[in-house]
Write a protein that holds these residues in place. Sequence first.
Motif, PDB file in Angstrom:
ATOM      1  N   LEU A 175       0.817  -1.209   0.000  1.00 55.06           N
ATOM      2  CA  LEU A 175       0.000   0.000   0.000  1.00 55.06           C
ATOM      3  C   LEU A 175       0.851   1.260   0.000  1.00 55.06           C
ATOM      4  N   ALA A 176       1.803   1.351   0.916  1.00 55.43           N
ATOM      5  CA  ALA A 176       2.529   2.615   1.028  1.00 55.43           C
ATOM      6  C   ALA A 176       3.954   2.340   1.476  1.00 55.43           C
ATOM      7  N   CYS A 177       4.476   3.239   2.297  1.00 57.50           N
ATOM      8  CA  CYS A 177       5.886   3.172   2.693  1.00 57.50           C
ATOM      9  C   CYS A 177       6.282   1.797   3.215  1.00 57.50           C
ATOM     10  N   CYS A 178       5.411   1.203   4.035  1.00 57.24           N
ATOM     11  CA  CYS A 178       5.752  -0.073   4.655  1.00 57.24           C
ATOM     12  C   CYS A 178       5.986  -1.153   3.606  1.00 57.24           C
ATOM     13  N   ALA A 179       5.388  -0.987   2.424  1.00 54.11           N
ATOM     14  CA  ALA A 179       5.566  -1.996   1.379  1.00 54.11           C
ATOM     15  C   ALA A 179       7.028  -2.119   0.995  1.00 54.11           C
ATOM     16  N   ILE A 180       7.758  -1.001   1.038  1.00 59.92           N
ATOM     17  CA  ILE A 180       9.180  -1.045   0.675  1.00 59.92           C
ATOM     18  C   ILE A 180       9.932  -1.877   1.716  1.00 59.92           C
ATOM     19  N   GLU A 181       9.574  -1.709   2.984  1.00 56.08           N
ATOM     20  CA  GLU A 181      10.228  -2.516   4.007  1.00 56.08           C
ATOM     21  C   GLU A 181       9.800  -3.972   3.887  1.00 56.08           C
ATOM     22  N   MET A 182       8.567  -4.189   3.439  1.00 59.48           N
ATOM     23  CA  MET A 182       8.115  -5.568   3.223  1.00 59.48           C
ATOM     24  C   MET A 182       8.939  -6.212   2.106  1.00 59.48           C
ATOM     25  N   ILE A 183       9.221  -5.448   1.043  1.00 58.67           N
ATOM     26  CA  ILE A 183      10.057  -5.983  -0.041  1.00 58.67           C
ATOM     27  C   ILE A 183      11.462  -6.236   0.492  1.00 58.67           C
ATOM     28  N   ALA A 184      11.970  -5.283   1.293  1.00 62.23           N
ATOM     29  CA  ALA A 184      13.312  -5.456   1.852  1.00 62.23           C
ATOM     30  C   ALA A 184      13.371  -6.725   2.703  1.00 62.23           C
ATOM     31  N   THR A 185      12.270  -7.046   3.381  1.00 61.86           N
ATOM     32  CA  THR A 185      12.247  -8.255   4.210  1.00 61.86           C
ATOM     33  C   THR A 185      12.388  -9.510   3.360  1.00 61.86           C
ATOM     34  N   THR A 186      11.855  -9.474   2.154  1.00 59.91           N
ATOM     35  CA  THR A 186      11.940 -10.668   1.318  1.00 59.91           C
ATOM     36  C   THR A 186      13.285 -10.774   0.618  1.00 59.91           C
ATOM     37  N   MET A 187      14.094  -9.707   0.655  1.00 56.71           N
ATOM     38  CA  MET A 187      15.355  -9.722  -0.077  1.00 56.71           C
ATOM     39  C   MET A 187      16.438 -10.435   0.726  1.00 56.71           C
ATOM     40  N   ALA A 188      17.620 -10.498   0.133  1.00 56.76           N
ATOM     41  CA  ALA A 188      18.675 -11.365   0.637  1.00 56.76           C
ATOM     42  C   ALA A 188      19.008 -11.147   2.114  1.00 56.76           C
TER      43      ALA A 188
END
Lengths: 389, 202, 226
Positions: B38-51
């Motif tokens: 949805l918003a800013c937190c989505a970027i951290e959610m993507i970062a969580t899935t990264m290496a």
Amino acid sequence: MSGSLRDTNLEGWNRPPVIVPDGEGELLEVAMGPHHPSTHGVFRMDLALDGERVVRLKPVFGYLHRNHEQIGETVSYLAMMPYTDRLDYICSLTNNWAYALAVEKLVGQAVPERAEYIRVILAELTRIVNHASAIGFLIQEMGASGTPLMYAFREREKILDLFESLTGSRMMCNYMRFGGCRVDPSAAWLDATRKVVAGLPQFAHEFENLLMSNEIVMARCQGVGKLRPELAINAGVTGPMLRASGVNYDIRKVDHYGVYDRFKFRVPLGDHGDIYDRYMVRVLEIHESIGILEQALKEIPGGPVMDPKAKIRGFRPKPGEAYGRIEGPKGELGFYLISDGGNSPYRFRVRPPSLINLTVLEDMCLGHNVADVVLIFGSVDIVLGEVDR
Amino acid sequence: MEEGLKIELGKQGVFVTTIEELYNWGRKNSVWPMQFGLACCAIEMIATTMARYDLARFGAEVFRPSPRQADLMIISGTVTKKMAPQVVRLYNQMAEPRYVIAMGACAISGGPFKQGYNVLKGIDRYIPVDVHIPGCPPRPEALLQAFMTLQKKIEEQPLTGEGRPRHLDAEAQGEFPVPVQGEHDLEPTSNKLVWPLPVVIR
Amino acid sequence: MKSVEEIKAAIEAAVPGAGVEIVPNPSPSGQHSLRLLPSHAVAVAYFLRDDEDLGLDFLSNLTGVDHLDKEIAEKVKVTRQVTKTVDGVEQTVDEVVEETRKHMEPGYLETVYHLFSMAKKHGPVVLRMRTVNRTDEVELPSVTPVWRSAEFQEREVFDLYGVVFTGHPDLRRLLMWPEFKDHPMRRDYKEPDDFEYEPTPHDTVLARAKDHKAAVAGQEGTGTGL
């Protein structure tokens, strides 16, 4: 192909004619979004398709309209600074800078030299983060699920660690103030930054080699989503998208804000204005940003980071107005403030580059296949927090 | 079964379990989140899935773009009044068992944007939320913590009786009413079944 | 770049009857603006874009500002004749008295334009326009045919402020949903009552709580009353 569908007349306004296909069949209307994995959040496009071909595209905004402008008119000037972090949430520090610049213009505030250098360093690091993620997302939408984005995020984490150790937060830095910066970076922080910057050229080359001559990237990007320079200027497109169309307009060079005059850097320009040029402009801008960072880290002077005369408590600008703008990673980010002498601005306006760059989305997509819409949209590089505000 | 006896048997190479434990063990280790930012937190959610943070360690790396294939909805960011009906509709489309993590201050209560005219003051006005994570935005570690909390919650769900998951309860509410965008505000402003007004006892 | 006075003179030479007014800006930014008459605005816009010296081909920012009806109290010196007794003789004497006069200045909606030139690399030139009032005469000419970048920004001003741009090709709400009736960025906009229980209401929250209580008291058997 696209010329027959719509001839964009700059002198007047022509509605895109809806081409009813010859013979049988009718247009298929598709609502793409607001929940769609390729729309970078909550964005909706209302498409009309003739087979696979796009004949109409209407963007629908507002799914992330968080009322920044209303909140800006109720809270104090300084209290608005953390909200600007959340506008374009990938590049919080450039947003901080744009807002600080507008307020400094409004009150005629000077900024110490060291603070200007720190601002340049942080802004260029932010630009690298933004461009790398933008390319990563673009290639991911092309189908390369993961790899380029993981490369980008690996580098992003290193830069975010620097931000965190300086400002206390990974993403929402809230670091700049009217008349300087909040804390003075230590020598250790500058050394750590130098170390990260020394590793960046390798990343940039690796990232470039990974994708630049990839056959699929070339086949899907070259000649797709072309944007003519006249239309780009008329539609107010700014940032890498404008420069990819061959228009030499970089606010760092035009407005001479900050201390950008002291650094040698080139402005990469595109030739065709297609997706590939936008991608290449971003890649080359990463290289230029690394060059600026190296120069800035070498020359950074000592001294205060905050103008000692700057007023922090009881900040009430005299009546008047100011428009301040910077070259954000996505384009011209501007803040327009009207003060009536009170605690909070009478009018607080954000000029969002992401929203205005989308003006030409329909023109770029018409006549292309629906699968290309995803790519063209990705190459604009938007963040919904800034589009809808 | 006694815990000591179970351990003793385990030492002998005999593993004893219950259907409930086995069933929940399977469920908790393959939570498929919906790819829904949805918003800013989505970027951290993507970062969580990264290496670096690697959500795959928790069996939740399969982000599904379709709600029909997802078990978990991460409300990652501000829910606006324009978006709220779509969020509820997506939640309705998810198959049971389904769970919701409200990520960040905005999803919990509207956060810093609470005073905005277009901001919904917390998604739990319309749908039940299992785990709330505070933060603006929460760090990736916080999202991992929320995952572990959710896994614990799944593990402890009994299969029968009170508190069983909704897909095993024939009476449970499946569809949640989707709010309508009215002339001034959403109608209704909250779903009284999932978000009862607090009763003040003085 | 030309100063505001020179631009004003150039506009008046090119567009007769344009009626451009300079609005001074007292802030250190020194960005003075020009107020245009809505009737001549589009002609002026074409001139500014196509003039060789100015070449303002880039409309960067377009926004609205709301000005409410204002009561202005002015102190005016008034001379009036008073009958006085001086030395036992009644005389009519002029006397200067200070009087406070109040008058209502009608509110208006204003649009502000920031223009730059990409070709000449200068700017900004700030333009402004006013509507007649805030209620029924809120039309302003659209500059979208001149600068495409105004397309979404004018829709946004229409959505949030309620300025109707005549000549805009597709004037719909941009951010709020189509059924929405209000213009939420106007300064007299009242948010719907969505008060939420707070243990220690204060300031605006307290005011909202009281409003909510009054609203709930009118209906029977709703909620807990809080």
